[in-house]
Every structure is written in C-alpha cells, then in structure tokens.
Design an enzyme around this catalytic site. Sequence first.
Site, PDB file in Angstrom:
ATOM      1  N   ARG A  68       0.964  -1.291   0.048  1.00 48.49           N
ATOM      2  CA  ARG A  68       0.006   0.072   0.131  1.00 48.49           C
ATOM      3  C   ARG A  68       0.933   1.316  -0.002  1.00 48.49           C
ATOM      4  NH1 ARG A  68      -4.490   2.631   0.187  1.00 48.49           N
ATOM      5  NH2 ARG A  68      -4.686   4.748   1.395  1.00 48.49           N
ATOM      6  N   PRO A  69       0.675   2.119  -1.025  1.00 50.13           N
ATOM      7  CA  PRO A  69       1.303   3.478  -0.979  1.00 50.13           C
ATOM      8  C   PRO A  69       0.339   4.504  -0.165  1.00 50.13           C
ATOM      9  CG  PRO A  69       1.102   2.503  -3.097  1.00 50.13           C
ATOM     10  CD  PRO A  69       0.350   1.737  -2.386  1.00 50.13           C
ATOM     11  N   ASP A 144      -4.807  16.624  -8.210  1.00 52.40           N
ATOM     12  CA  ASP A 144      -3.816  15.504  -7.419  1.00 52.40           C
ATOM     13  C   ASP A 144      -2.412  15.772  -7.856  1.00 52.40           C
ATOM     14  OD1 ASP A 144      -2.552  13.264  -6.065  1.00 52.40           O
ATOM     15  OD2 ASP A 144      -4.433  12.136  -6.268  1.00 52.40           O
ATOM     16  N   ARG A 146       0.224  14.292  -6.500  1.00 53.58           N
ATOM     17  CA  ARG A 146       1.204  13.069  -6.209  1.00 53.58           C
ATOM     18  C   ARG A 146       1.881  12.297  -7.303  1.00 53.58           C
ATOM     19  NH1 ARG A 146      -2.879   9.995  -2.316  1.00 53.58           N
ATOM     20  NH2 ARG A 146      -4.381  10.644  -3.980  1.00 53.58           N
TER      21      ARG A 146
END
Length: 218
Positions: A68-69, A144, A146
């Site tokens: 999981r990031p 977003d 990221r």
Amino acid sequence: MTVTIGQAAARVRPPAARVRTRVTVPLEFPDGYRTTAEVFTFTGLADAREHLALGLGDWERATNPLVRPHSECLTGDVFGSQRCDCGPQLREAAERITEAGGILLYLRQEGRGIGLYAKLDAYALQDTGLDTYQANLALGHGEDERDYTPAAQMLHALGVDRIRLLSNNPDKAGQLGELGVEVSEQIRTGVHLSVANARYLAAKRDHTAHTLDLTGAA
C-alpha cells in the site's frame, strides 16, 4: 473484492535509489493492535523527500507482496480527523499487510501533494461548498499532485518488481505500472464511511473512479 489488471506500458524507469538505513520498530495503534515493522530509509529518491518503506509480516519471502502506498495525512493519521478516511486506511493496511506479508510505503505527500497548510486552506474552501478537487484547483494547485516515482524507486531498491496493490485509487496502479512495477491485482480497502467524510468519499468515487461502494452515503 479484487480486480485483476494488466501491466501498463512502462515508461522510463526512474533512477535507482539505495537503502540508507534499516531498523526494526515495534508498532502499536490506538486500538491496541500491535505489529513489528522493518523500516527503511533511502538515498537517491527523485523528490529528495524523507519517504519510508515498512516491511510487515514475512515480506521478504513474498513473491507477490501486498503493498500500500499511503500518502501522509497528519490530520487523519495522527489526530484522528474524520474529514477523510486516511487514519482508518493506515490502520487497516498495517494489519492486512502484516498478515499477507508485504510493504507499507509511507509517502510524504500531504494533501495530495499540496502540503499541510494548503490542505487546510482547501478544507476552508470545502466548507463553502467546493469538493476536495475543486478546492485544490481554486488554490492554484492541480487536483492531485502526487507522483509515485519515489514509491517505485523504493520498491525496486528492495528488490520488488511485482505486487498486489492495496488501494481504491486507479491512479496508483497506473503510475506504478508505468514506472516498471507490475501490479498483478488491485485490492480494495474497506470503506471507512462517516457523517463527516461522506461527501469527500463520494467525490473520490465520482471524480477519480475510486472503487468505493458508498451505499447510504449522502
């Protein structure tokens, strides 16, 4: 529920990062759940931020580890804010990854990459009626921001090129696949719905195709 997906066409593989430090850290969550993590720091990460990888369970023997990031959320992870689902997802991931054997990537990308103060500014705009994405845009940021390049670098540094991804976010699978990490499955997290975060989760489901079943959400 799991969704099997194909590997995305790889783009240029990011520069190699190297493990800097490995240390064993016992963890205990507010509800009493305990596990032990092998915590890694790195050199050579693309954005030079202090991201961490936590090896949980029998992760070194897993040929297709659960990963999981998780993007840092001070308000949710530390203070228990109910405006998001980050804290409960972090707690859930720690247990599920420990049981399966895998890696929790703790990414210093507060507020979808816009930073803590800007995230709180976005909260103020959400209180006027904007959703989480509209608020980011109103502040002059991307919806977003990221970038999962450091996540891929950390996995490669740990010798991991094929994973099962614990996430509801299709963008994570897409970016990791493009960066040379094969995502064999995308596995949903639980739905951590509350009165305070129902609108936030609905925006993620409707705007960015997060795999969330929000039956009963406003």
